[in-house]
Write a protein that holds these residues in place. Sequence first.
Motif, PDB file in Angstrom:
ATOM      1  N   SER A 183       0.683  -1.490  -0.177  1.00 21.20           N
ATOM      2  CA  SER A 183      -0.056   0.069  -0.443  1.00 21.20           C
ATOM      3  C   SER A 183       1.166   1.509   0.185  1.00 21.20           C
ATOM      4  O   SER A 183       2.345   1.370   0.480  1.00 21.20           O
ATOM      5  N   PRO A 184       0.268   2.281  -0.598  1.00 20.59           N
ATOM      6  CA  PRO A 184       0.906   3.826  -0.219  1.00 20.59           C
ATOM      7  C   PRO A 184       0.755   4.129   1.294  1.00 20.59           C
ATOM      8  O   PRO A 184       1.361   5.379   1.513  1.00 20.59           O
ATOM      9  N   ASP A 185      -0.038   3.351   1.654  1.00 18.73           N
ATOM     10  CA  ASP A 185       0.275   3.930   3.171  1.00 18.73           C
ATOM     11  C   ASP A 185       0.732   3.732   3.474  1.00 18.73           C
ATOM     12  O   ASP A 185       1.054   2.589   4.290  1.00 18.73           O
ATOM     13  N   ILE A 186       2.773   4.434   3.310  1.00 18.93           N
ATOM     14  CA  ILE A 186       4.008   4.669   4.536  1.00 18.93           C
ATOM     15  C   ILE A 186       4.105   5.554   4.358  1.00 18.93           C
ATOM     16  O   ILE A 186       4.320   6.450   3.722  1.00 18.93           O
ATOM     17  N   GLY A 187       4.281   5.738   6.838  1.00 18.45           N
ATOM     18  CA  GLY A 187       4.434   6.902   6.828  1.00 18.45           C
ATOM     19  C   GLY A 187       4.089   8.018   6.664  1.00 18.45           C
ATOM     20  O   GLY A 187       2.515   7.390   6.783  1.00 18.45           O
ATOM     21  N   ASP A 188       4.615   9.216   7.550  1.00 19.00           N
ATOM     22  CA  ASP A 188       3.354   9.996   7.760  1.00 19.00           C
ATOM     23  C   ASP A 188       3.010  11.383   6.874  1.00 19.00           C
ATOM     24  O   ASP A 188       4.197  10.721   5.933  1.00 19.00           O
ATOM     25  N   GLY A 189       2.373  12.451   7.364  1.00 16.89           N
ATOM     26  CA  GLY A 189       1.917  13.186   6.242  1.00 16.89           C
ATOM     27  C   GLY A 189       2.626  14.300   6.032  1.00 16.89           C
ATOM     28  O   GLY A 189       4.040  14.097   6.333  1.00 16.89           O
ATOM     29  N   LEU A 190       2.280  15.277   5.141  1.00 12.89           N
ATOM     30  CA  LEU A 190       3.098  16.562   5.060  1.00 12.89           C
ATOM     31  C   LEU A 190       3.718  17.099   6.385  1.00 12.89           C
ATOM     32  O   LEU A 190       2.899  16.794   6.990  1.00 12.89           O
ATOM     33  N   THR A 191       5.065  17.856   6.505  1.00 17.40           N
ATOM     34  CA  THR A 191       5.340  18.386   7.580  1.00 17.40           C
ATOM     35  C   THR A 191       4.805  19.405   7.780  1.00 17.40           C
ATOM     36  O   THR A 191       4.102  20.004   6.586  1.00 17.40           O
ATOM     37  N   ASP A 192       5.776  20.194   8.462  1.00 15.20           N
ATOM     38  CA  ASP A 192       4.151  22.280   8.477  1.00 15.20           C
ATOM     39  C   ASP A 192       5.175  22.841   7.515  1.00 15.20           C
ATOM     40  O   ASP A 192       4.335  23.419   6.788  1.00 15.20           O
ATOM     41  N   ALA A 193       6.092  22.643   7.740  1.00 12.16           N
ATOM     42  CA  ALA A 193       7.187  23.083   5.854  1.00 12.16           C
ATOM     43  C   ALA A 193       6.173  22.600   4.452  1.00 12.16           C
ATOM     44  O   ALA A 193       5.761  23.344   3.884  1.00 12.16           O
ATOM     45  N   GLY A 194       5.929  21.440   4.052  1.00 15.04           N
ATOM     46  CA  GLY A 194       5.246  20.874   3.062  1.00 15.04           C
ATOM     47  C   GLY A 194       4.136  21.613   3.090  1.00 15.04           C
ATOM     48  O   GLY A 194       3.950  21.623   2.365  1.00 15.04           O
ATOM     49  N   LYS A 195       2.958  21.328   4.267  1.00 16.42           N
ATOM     50  CA  LYS A 195       2.093  22.224   3.771  1.00 16.42           C
ATOM     51  C   LYS A 195       2.149  23.947   3.484  1.00 16.42           C
ATOM     52  O   LYS A 195       1.503  24.503   2.498  1.00 16.42           O
ATOM     53  N   ALA A 196       2.964  24.732   4.298  1.00 14.10           N
ATOM     54  CA  ALA A 196       3.201  25.639   3.669  1.00 14.10           C
ATOM     55  C   ALA A 196       3.979  25.821   2.105  1.00 14.10           C
ATOM     56  O   ALA A 196       3.521  26.356   1.249  1.00 14.10           O
ATOM     57  N   LEU A 197       4.209  24.551   1.892  1.00 15.47           N
ATOM     58  CA  LEU A 197       5.406  24.368   0.513  1.00 15.47           C
ATOM     59  C   LEU A 197       3.632  24.282  -0.384  1.00 15.47           C
ATOM     60  O   LEU A 197       3.776  25.068  -2.235  1.00 15.47           O
ATOM     61  N   VAL A 198       2.690  23.380  -0.404  1.00 15.07           N
ATOM     62  CA  VAL A 198       1.503  23.261  -1.146  1.00 15.07           C
ATOM     63  C   VAL A 198       0.512  24.531  -1.095  1.00 15.07           C
ATOM     64  O   VAL A 198       0.937  25.465  -2.336  1.00 15.07           O
ATOM     65  N   LYS A 199       0.389  25.822  -0.082  1.00 19.72           N
ATOM     66  CA  LYS A 199      -0.247  26.256  -0.262  1.00 19.72           C
ATOM     67  C   LYS A 199       0.916  27.640  -1.182  1.00 19.72           C
ATOM     68  O   LYS A 199       0.786  28.801  -2.246  1.00 19.72           O
ATOM     69  N   ALA A 200       2.552  27.380  -1.011  1.00 19.50           N
ATOM     70  CA  ALA A 200       3.028  28.559  -1.653  1.00 19.50           C
ATOM     71  C   ALA A 200       3.250  28.197  -3.331  1.00 19.50           C
ATOM     72  O   ALA A 200       3.390  29.262  -4.254  1.00 19.50           O
ATOM     73  N   CYS A 201       3.074  26.937  -3.553  1.00 21.41           N
ATOM     74  CA  CYS A 201       3.081  26.641  -4.899  1.00 21.41           C
ATOM     75  C   CYS A 201       1.518  27.227  -5.970  1.00 21.41           C
ATOM     76  O   CYS A 201       1.626  27.366  -6.499  1.00 21.41           O
ATOM     77  N   ASN A 202       0.574  26.858  -4.828  1.00 20.20           N
ATOM     78  CA  ASN A 202      -0.676  27.710  -5.421  1.00 20.20           C
ATOM     79  C   ASN A 202      -0.564  28.748  -5.499  1.00 20.20           C
ATOM     80  O   ASN A 202      -0.964  29.042  -6.599  1.00 20.20           O
ATOM     81  N   ARG A 203       0.537  29.761  -4.732  1.00 16.45           N
ATOM     82  CA  ARG A 203       0.777  31.317  -4.866  1.00 16.45           C
ATOM     83  C   ARG A 203       0.723  30.688  -6.245  1.00 16.45           C
ATOM     84  O   ARG A 203       0.196  32.185  -7.229  1.00 16.45           O
ATOM     85  N   LEU A 204       2.184  30.425  -6.685  1.00  9.96           N
ATOM     86  CA  LEU A 204       2.642  31.016  -7.178  1.00  9.96           C
ATOM     87  C   LEU A 204       2.538  29.997  -8.836  1.00  9.96           C
ATOM     88  O   LEU A 204       2.915  30.739  -9.787  1.00  9.96           O
ATOM     89  N   LYS A 205       1.542  29.623  -8.446  1.00 12.54           N
ATOM     90  CA  LYS A 205       0.817  28.519 -10.172  1.00 12.54           C
ATOM     91  C   LYS A 205       2.301  27.993 -10.487  1.00 12.54           C
ATOM     92  O   LYS A 205       2.213  27.757 -11.414  1.00 12.54           O
ATOM     93  N   ILE A 206       2.301  27.146  -9.495  1.00 14.64           N
ATOM     94  CA  ILE A 206       3.150  25.923  -9.938  1.00 14.64           C
ATOM     95  C   ILE A 206       3.120  24.371  -9.840  1.00 14.64           C
ATOM     96  O   ILE A 206       1.936  24.435  -8.466  1.00 14.64           O
ATOM     97  N   GLN A 207       2.736  23.926 -10.426  1.00 13.87           N
ATOM     98  CA  GLN A 207       2.018  22.503 -10.788  1.00 13.87           C
ATOM     99  C   GLN A 207       2.378  21.345  -9.499  1.00 13.87           C
ATOM    100  O   GLN A 207       3.768  21.726  -9.257  1.00 13.87           O
ATOM    101  N   ILE A 208       1.636  20.872  -8.963  1.00 17.32           N
ATOM    102  CA  ILE A 208       2.076  20.249  -7.658  1.00 17.32           C
ATOM    103  C   ILE A 208       2.358  18.947  -8.378  1.00 17.32           C
ATOM    104  O   ILE A 208       1.074  18.402  -8.375  1.00 17.32           O
ATOM    105  N   ASP A 209       3.233  17.355  -8.196  1.00 11.70           N
ATOM    106  CA  ASP A 209       2.858  16.187  -8.530  1.00 11.70           C
ATOM    107  C   ASP A 209       3.030  15.827  -7.003  1.00 11.70           C
ATOM    108  O   ASP A 209       4.112  16.041  -6.386  1.00 11.70           O
ATOM    109  N   LEU A 210       2.477  14.713  -7.499  1.00  8.51           N
ATOM    110  CA  LEU A 210       1.699  13.613  -6.453  1.00  8.51           C
ATOM    111  C   LEU A 210       2.502  11.944  -6.720  1.00  8.51           C
ATOM    112  O   LEU A 210       2.929  11.460  -5.466  1.00  8.51           O
ATOM    113  N   SER A 211       3.210  11.681  -6.999  1.00 10.23           N
ATOM    114  CA  SER A 211       4.257  11.099  -7.993  1.00 10.23           C
ATOM    115  C   SER A 211       4.840  10.873  -6.861  1.00 10.23           C
ATOM    116  O   SER A 211       5.715  11.217  -6.776  1.00 10.23           O
TER     117      SER A 211
END
Length: 356
Positions: A183-211
């Motif tokens: 299963s891909p259910d291995i390990g923890d979720g995003l860190t606080d820095a990772g969550k901030a990175l997602v929001k920054a990518c949205n703001r800058l219009k950078i596509q986020i790749d989930l692979s």
Amino acid sequence: MSQAPLVPVFDGHNDTLLKLYMTQQADKEKLFMEGAPANWHIDLPRAKKGGFAGGMFAMFPPPVEEERPPKPVGASTMPGNDEPMAPRLSIDEARTSTLGMASILFRLERAGALTVCRSAADIRAAMARGSLAAVFHIEGAEAIDTDLAALDVLHAAGLRSLGIVWSRPNAFGHGVPFRFPASPDIGDGLTDAGKALVKACNRLKIQIDLSHLNEKGFRDVAALSDAPLVATHSNVHSISASARNLTDWQLGAIRDSKGMVGLNFATGFLDPRGSSDRKVGLDIMVRHVDALLEALGEDGVGFGSDFDGAGISDEIGDVAGLPNLIDALRKHGYGEELIEKIAWKNWVGMLERVIG
């Protein structure tokens, strides 16, 4: 009997810049433009032969090589469920290689080998004039500091697509190891820095790749992001139960966001046995495309080859073999309009919605 015209292909993922970065040959532009070694997948002559019109050119910080004990004589070479997670990479190591690959990308542009595209309009214009359309993509964000200062600089340089992780942990989240069946259910979720990175990518219009991202991280992105969910190079877990592939709920989340998945050509993520046998046929690839279309609809499927980053079926071989896959889809009953959507139109449309 006349041959069908080449269908242009815009691809979700390749690792050719890493190949160029790692080679000892000094004139990397010449190598790409005149012909790379036969065991590489992409160079300019073969791209022209196969109808490869461009794609997301990944900058992947390579892992530090670790010495591992050899497998016992007679041990199975089939994939298992005990593959260790790749070790973390330091920001200095990652920044050196990422900037090195970015430099190669821009040198290729100056040499006339390709066009670095910062918008969907740029992609269409490059394709119209016969220039390879290259989107600046990073696979694994280790080169970016948690204050995200480097993200602003990289975006200004042309970064338009970002995979938060490769198959290892970093400051932003956790990747999945190459386990099968798993299963891909291995390990923890995003860190606080990772969550901030997602929001920054949205703001800058950078596509986020989930692979390469694990299940909990995927859920975090789905909850945080206001952009369509995209996996540039992943396959269907119900067919090939690799931790790298997408489960039914993940595909449902991508569909609900009006997102997209690029079919990964790597045999290890295609084969129902998880085998990396290069004899895996085009019929298995078509089976994954069928399942992706059923899960996502006609607007949600493209190619994400993983050229120069993985073992590819001998029935394709390299980028010059792309027409073989197109022909397989045609023989399977896909119409020309759907084939064009899968081959390039869906990716260009997705990038238009995400990066502009």
